[in-house]
Design an enzyme around this catalytic site. Sequence first.
Site, PDB file in Angstrom:
ATOM      1  N   ASP A 119       0.872  -1.171   0.000  1.00  0.00           N
ATOM      2  CA  ASP A 119       0.000   0.000   0.000  1.00  0.00           C
ATOM      3  C   ASP A 119       0.908   1.219   0.000  1.00  0.00           C
ATOM      4  O   ASP A 119       1.536   1.531   1.017  1.00  0.00           O
ATOM      5  CB  ASP A 119      -0.902  -0.008   1.243  1.00  0.00           C
ATOM      6  CG  ASP A 119      -1.796   1.208   1.336  1.00  0.00           C
ATOM      7  OD1 ASP A 119      -1.696   2.110   0.476  1.00  0.00           O
ATOM      8  OD2 ASP A 119      -2.597   1.280   2.298  1.00  0.00           O
ATOM      9  N   SER A 172      -1.220  13.083 -15.269  1.00  0.00           N
ATOM     10  CA  SER A 172      -2.507  13.221 -15.952  1.00  0.00           C
ATOM     11  C   SER A 172      -2.548  14.575 -16.635  1.00  0.00           C
ATOM     12  O   SER A 172      -1.874  15.527 -16.194  1.00  0.00           O
ATOM     13  CB  SER A 172      -3.661  13.124 -14.939  1.00  0.00           C
ATOM     14  OG  SER A 172      -4.894  13.510 -15.522  1.00  0.00           O
ATOM     15  N   TYR A 201      -8.283  15.460  -6.674  1.00  0.00           N
ATOM     16  CA  TYR A 201      -7.538  14.594  -7.597  1.00  0.00           C
ATOM     17  C   TYR A 201      -6.634  15.414  -8.512  1.00  0.00           C
ATOM     18  O   TYR A 201      -5.427  15.145  -8.625  1.00  0.00           O
ATOM     19  CB  TYR A 201      -8.506  13.754  -8.430  1.00  0.00           C
ATOM     20  CG  TYR A 201      -7.809  12.846  -9.416  1.00  0.00           C
ATOM     21  CD1 TYR A 201      -7.249  11.642  -9.008  1.00  0.00           C
ATOM     22  CD2 TYR A 201      -7.694  13.201 -10.763  1.00  0.00           C
ATOM     23  CE1 TYR A 201      -6.595  10.805  -9.909  1.00  0.00           C
ATOM     24  CE2 TYR A 201      -7.049  12.369 -11.675  1.00  0.00           C
ATOM     25  CZ  TYR A 201      -6.501  11.184 -11.238  1.00  0.00           C
ATOM     26  OH  TYR A 201      -5.844  10.365 -12.133  1.00  0.00           O
ATOM     27  N   LYS A 203      -2.363  15.801  -8.934  1.00  0.00           N
ATOM     28  CA  LYS A 203      -1.629  15.637 -10.188  1.00  0.00           C
ATOM     29  C   LYS A 203      -0.800  16.893 -10.498  1.00  0.00           C
ATOM     30  O   LYS A 203       0.300  16.793 -11.056  1.00  0.00           O
ATOM     31  CB  LYS A 203      -2.588  15.308 -11.333  1.00  0.00           C
ATOM     32  CG  LYS A 203      -3.285  13.955 -11.178  1.00  0.00           C
ATOM     33  CD  LYS A 203      -2.273  12.809 -11.132  1.00  0.00           C
ATOM     34  CE  LYS A 203      -2.945  11.461 -11.073  1.00  0.00           C
ATOM     35  NZ  LYS A 203      -1.987  10.326 -11.114  1.00  0.00           N
TER      36      LYS A 203
END
Length: 248
Positions: A64, A144, A164, A168
């Site tokens: 993890d 991304s 999110y 990035k």
Amino acid sequence: MERWHNRVAVVTGASSGIGAATVKDLLKANLMVVGLARRLERMEAYKAELPADQQKRFYPFTCDVSSQESVDKAFDWIIEKLGGVDILVNNAGIFKIGQAVTLDPVQIQQIVQTNVMGVVYCTQRAFKSMKERNYDGHVVIVNSVLGHAIPVAPGNAAPIMNVYAPTKYALTAITEVYRQEFRGLKTKIKITSVSPGLTDTEIVPEQFKTDDIPILKSEDVSSCILFTLSTPPHMQIHEITLRPTLGE
């Protein structure tokens, strides 16, 4: 890719999507590959479907990346069993639907911890291994297009990406930080950010997987990762961006 034959590549988020595609392409290129993911059973399942020679070079390991303890355990094993890390593909990432102003802070912390700190934890260990052995390795960060520009939601609706995209953006910045650090610390270790557009992976909500929206395949992203690795030692691709075409 010949110079990487029998070298050790570590891929995070290797149980599905871009990570699994990258593992398979690296194995085809004759590397030894360690797949890190929480879902060991998923990696074991597709390992069983690989050709025998590739199975021998694939090492799935439970990890993890949001936990430094888990990352240290994985990298300790890699260094003990395989001697070191020559390539690191930081691919693990998570996405949760919701607005930053209302989403449970615990979930927000999970996104930040996985998407940003996971890269930091793994890159520190990989860099240490490369530098101690004076090996000119390569670190790849799966970023991304959202790490470069945040689109406005249709109809000015409240976006559902929350933090999110900011995580990035952090990867875009840290790629440059690593480039300067790798150079300033007198190494020739490469760093590359690969920024795909919408890609057909498990973390993408089903509402975005329609015939009306162009979408990349995981294999498209993996092919770009292998292209960056195939460049000669004197050449570094700092950023590569890929987007789906509009189709027919």
